[in-house]
Motif scaffolding. Structure first.
Motif, PDB file in Angstrom:
ATOM      1  N   LEU A   1      19.017  -2.546   0.683  1.00  0.00           N
ATOM      2  CA  LEU A   1      17.644  -2.546   0.196  1.00  0.00           C
ATOM      3  C   LEU A   1      17.377  -1.326  -0.657  1.00  0.00           C
ATOM      4  O   LEU A   1      18.128  -0.354  -0.636  1.00  0.00           O
ATOM      5  CB  LEU A   1      16.645  -2.633   1.352  1.00  0.00           C
ATOM      6  N   ALA A   2      16.295  -1.422  -1.415  1.00  0.00           N
ATOM      7  CA  ALA A   2      15.822  -0.291  -2.214  1.00  0.00           C
ATOM      8  C   ALA A   2      14.349  -0.104  -1.918  1.00  0.00           C
ATOM      9  O   ALA A   2      13.586  -1.071  -1.891  1.00  0.00           O
ATOM     10  CB  ALA A   2      16.031  -0.555  -3.701  1.00  0.00           C
ATOM     11  N   LEU A   3      13.953   1.124  -1.654  1.00  0.00           N
ATOM     12  CA  LEU A   3      12.554   1.473  -1.438  1.00  0.00           C
ATOM     13  C   LEU A   3      12.084   2.317  -2.619  1.00  0.00           C
ATOM     14  O   LEU A   3      12.721   3.315  -2.967  1.00  0.00           O
ATOM     15  CB  LEU A   3      12.368   2.291  -0.167  1.00  0.00           C
ATOM     16  N   ILE A   4      11.004   1.904  -3.199  1.00  0.00           N
ATOM     17  CA  ILE A   4      10.379   2.682  -4.255  1.00  0.00           C
ATOM     18  C   ILE A   4       9.001   3.033  -3.715  1.00  0.00           C
ATOM     19  O   ILE A   4       8.173   2.153  -3.505  1.00  0.00           O
ATOM     20  CB  ILE A   4      10.287   1.884  -5.568  1.00  0.00           C
ATOM     21  N   MET A   5       8.786   4.300  -3.464  1.00  0.00           N
ATOM     22  CA  MET A   5       7.546   4.714  -2.805  1.00  0.00           C
ATOM     23  C   MET A   5       6.694   5.567  -3.730  1.00  0.00           C
ATOM     24  O   MET A   5       7.208   6.386  -4.494  1.00  0.00           O
ATOM     25  CB  MET A   5       7.868   5.456  -1.508  1.00  0.00           C
ATOM     26  N   ASN A   6       5.396   5.351  -3.636  1.00  0.00           N
ATOM     27  CA  ASN A   6       4.397   6.104  -4.391  1.00  0.00           C
ATOM     28  C   ASN A   6       4.609   6.040  -5.899  1.00  0.00           C
ATOM     29  O   ASN A   6       4.459   7.030  -6.603  1.00  0.00           O
ATOM     30  CB  ASN A   6       4.354   7.568  -3.923  1.00  0.00           C
ATOM     31  N   THR A   7       4.929   4.854  -6.383  1.00  0.00           N
ATOM     32  CA  THR A   7       5.087   4.668  -7.816  1.00  0.00           C
ATOM     33  C   THR A   7       3.743   4.288  -8.427  1.00  0.00           C
ATOM     34  O   THR A   7       2.816   3.898  -7.714  1.00  0.00           O
ATOM     35  CB  THR A   7       6.166   3.600  -8.125  1.00  0.00           C
ATOM     36  N   ASP A   8       3.625   4.411  -9.726  1.00  0.00           N
ATOM     37  CA  ASP A   8       2.366   4.100 -10.400  1.00  0.00           C
ATOM     38  C   ASP A   8       2.067   2.614 -10.345  1.00  0.00           C
ATOM     39  O   ASP A   8       2.963   1.768 -10.431  1.00  0.00           O
ATOM     40  CB  ASP A   8       2.428   4.542 -11.865  1.00  0.00           C
TER      41      ASP A   8
ATOM     42  N   GLN B   1      -2.198  -7.430   0.751  1.00  0.00           N
ATOM     43  CA  GLN B   1      -2.333  -7.346  -0.698  1.00  0.00           C
ATOM     44  C   GLN B   1      -0.993  -7.459  -1.417  1.00  0.00           C
ATOM     45  O   GLN B   1      -0.946  -7.542  -2.640  1.00  0.00           O
ATOM     46  CB  GLN B   1      -3.025  -6.037  -1.094  1.00  0.00           C
ATOM     47  N   ALA B   2       0.094  -7.499  -0.682  1.00  0.00           N
ATOM     48  CA  ALA B   2       1.439  -7.532  -1.273  1.00  0.00           C
ATOM     49  C   ALA B   2       1.707  -8.867  -1.957  1.00  0.00           C
ATOM     50  O   ALA B   2       1.040  -9.870  -1.702  1.00  0.00           O
ATOM     51  CB  ALA B   2       2.491  -7.285  -0.191  1.00  0.00           C
ATOM     52  N   THR B   3       2.692  -8.850  -2.838  1.00  0.00           N
ATOM     53  CA  THR B   3       3.207 -10.086  -3.420  1.00  0.00           C
ATOM     54  C   THR B   3       4.685 -10.170  -3.087  1.00  0.00           C
ATOM     55  O   THR B   3       5.370  -9.146  -2.973  1.00  0.00           O
ATOM     56  CB  THR B   3       3.022 -10.130  -4.953  1.00  0.00           C
ATOM     57  N   VAL B   4       5.168 -11.388  -2.918  1.00  0.00           N
ATOM     58  CA  VAL B   4       6.563 -11.615  -2.562  1.00  0.00           C
ATOM     59  C   VAL B   4       7.223 -12.413  -3.676  1.00  0.00           C
ATOM     60  O   VAL B   4       6.776 -13.514  -4.005  1.00  0.00           O
ATOM     61  CB  VAL B   4       6.676 -12.376  -1.218  1.00  0.00           C
ATOM     62  N   ASP B   5       8.263 -11.844  -4.268  1.00  0.00           N
ATOM     63  CA  ASP B   5       9.036 -12.519  -5.309  1.00  0.00           C
ATOM     64  C   ASP B   5      10.377 -12.941  -4.722  1.00  0.00           C
ATOM     65  O   ASP B   5      11.101 -12.100  -4.189  1.00  0.00           O
ATOM     66  CB  ASP B   5       9.295 -11.586  -6.497  1.00  0.00           C
TER      67      ASP B   5
ATOM     68  N   GLN C   1       0.849  -1.203   0.000  1.00  0.00           N
ATOM     69  CA  GLN C   1       0.000   0.000   0.000  1.00  0.00           C
ATOM     70  C   GLN C   1       0.877   1.243   0.000  1.00  0.00           C
ATOM     71  O   GLN C   1       1.834   1.347   0.769  1.00  0.00           O
ATOM     72  CB  GLN C   1      -0.926   0.001   1.202  1.00  0.00           C
ATOM     73  N   SER C   2       0.549   2.181  -0.837  1.00  0.00           N
ATOM     74  CA  SER C   2       1.332   3.396  -1.003  1.00  0.00           C
ATOM     75  C   SER C   2       1.568   4.114   0.323  1.00  0.00           C
ATOM     76  O   SER C   2       0.649   4.324   1.104  1.00  0.00           O
ATOM     77  CB  SER C   2       0.598   4.331  -1.966  1.00  0.00           C
ATOM     78  N   GLY C   3       2.838   4.441   0.578  1.00  0.00           N
ATOM     79  CA  GLY C   3       3.211   5.184   1.774  1.00  0.00           C
ATOM     80  C   GLY C   3       3.458   4.338   3.008  1.00  0.00           C
ATOM     81  O   GLY C   3       3.715   4.875   4.080  1.00  0.00           O
ATOM     82  N   THR C   4       3.387   3.001   2.906  1.00  0.00           N
ATOM     83  CA  THR C   4       3.540   2.155   4.089  1.00  0.00           C
ATOM     84  C   THR C   4       4.803   1.297   4.077  1.00  0.00           C
ATOM     85  O   THR C   4       4.977   0.453   4.954  1.00  0.00           O
ATOM     86  CB  THR C   4       2.316   1.227   4.277  1.00  0.00           C
ATOM     87  N   ALA C   5       5.695   1.490   3.131  1.00  0.00           N
ATOM     88  CA  ALA C   5       6.900   0.662   3.042  1.00  0.00           C
ATOM     89  C   ALA C   5       7.764   0.738   4.301  1.00  0.00           C
ATOM     90  O   ALA C   5       8.291  -0.283   4.762  1.00  0.00           O
ATOM     91  CB  ALA C   5       7.735   1.053   1.823  1.00  0.00           C
ATOM     92  N   LEU C   6       7.898   1.912   4.882  1.00  0.00           N
ATOM     93  CA  LEU C   6       8.708   2.039   6.096  1.00  0.00           C
ATOM     94  C   LEU C   6       8.071   1.304   7.270  1.00  0.00           C
ATOM     95  O   LEU C   6       8.767   0.689   8.085  1.00  0.00           O
ATOM     96  CB  LEU C   6       8.928   3.516   6.436  1.00  0.00           C
TER      97      LEU C   6
END
Length: 137
Positions: A36-43, A72-76, A16-21
């Protein structure tokens, strides 16, 4: 912005957008010592906006809380630069020491060292095992 692929590790997508942290916090991932890499608020075509977390070399990562915090996340799973498996996290039936009871009269609030135990009830809500208080994020 360019974020490169990871060789070995996991990708947690559709957060969910804005909840990665918050997800990193619940998974006990220390961003100061983890690659790690955080990509936040992407389309996102499905959700409009989303966050993506890429964690390099994460074999010992416990993803139990992920079904609670980001169902709702997916784990690869990535090995040698290729996705070898992809799955959605299950909502755990029990959570132990992931969240804390907010009820000030609960035994977990007054007894030192008492485990914070929650169960998933029939309506899909997490409740404290001791006082039945509804869990809050």
């Amino acid at each position: 912005m360019k974020v490169t692929s990871i060789v070995d590790g996991i990708i947690i997508d559709h957060v969910q957008s804005g909840t990665a942290l918050k997800v990193l916090h619940y998974l006990h991932v220390d961003p100061t010592s983890t690659r790690l890499a955080l990509i936040m608020n992407t389309d996102s075509h499905k959700y409009g906006r989303k966050d993506i977390i890429k964690i390099e070399e994460s074999d010992d990562l416990d993803l139990t809380a992920l079904g609670f915090i980001a169902p709702q996340a997916t784990v690869d799973m990535v090995r040698q630069g290729h996705i070898v498996s992809k799955h959605k996290p299950d909502r755990p039936v029990h959570l132990v020491n992931v969240i804390s009871c907010v009820n000030p009269r609960c035994v977990t609030s007054v007894e030192r060292g008492a485990d914070q135990c929650f169960h998933l009830d029939d309506s899909g809500v997490y409740r404290c095992d001791y006082c039945d208080e509804k869990a809050e994020l």
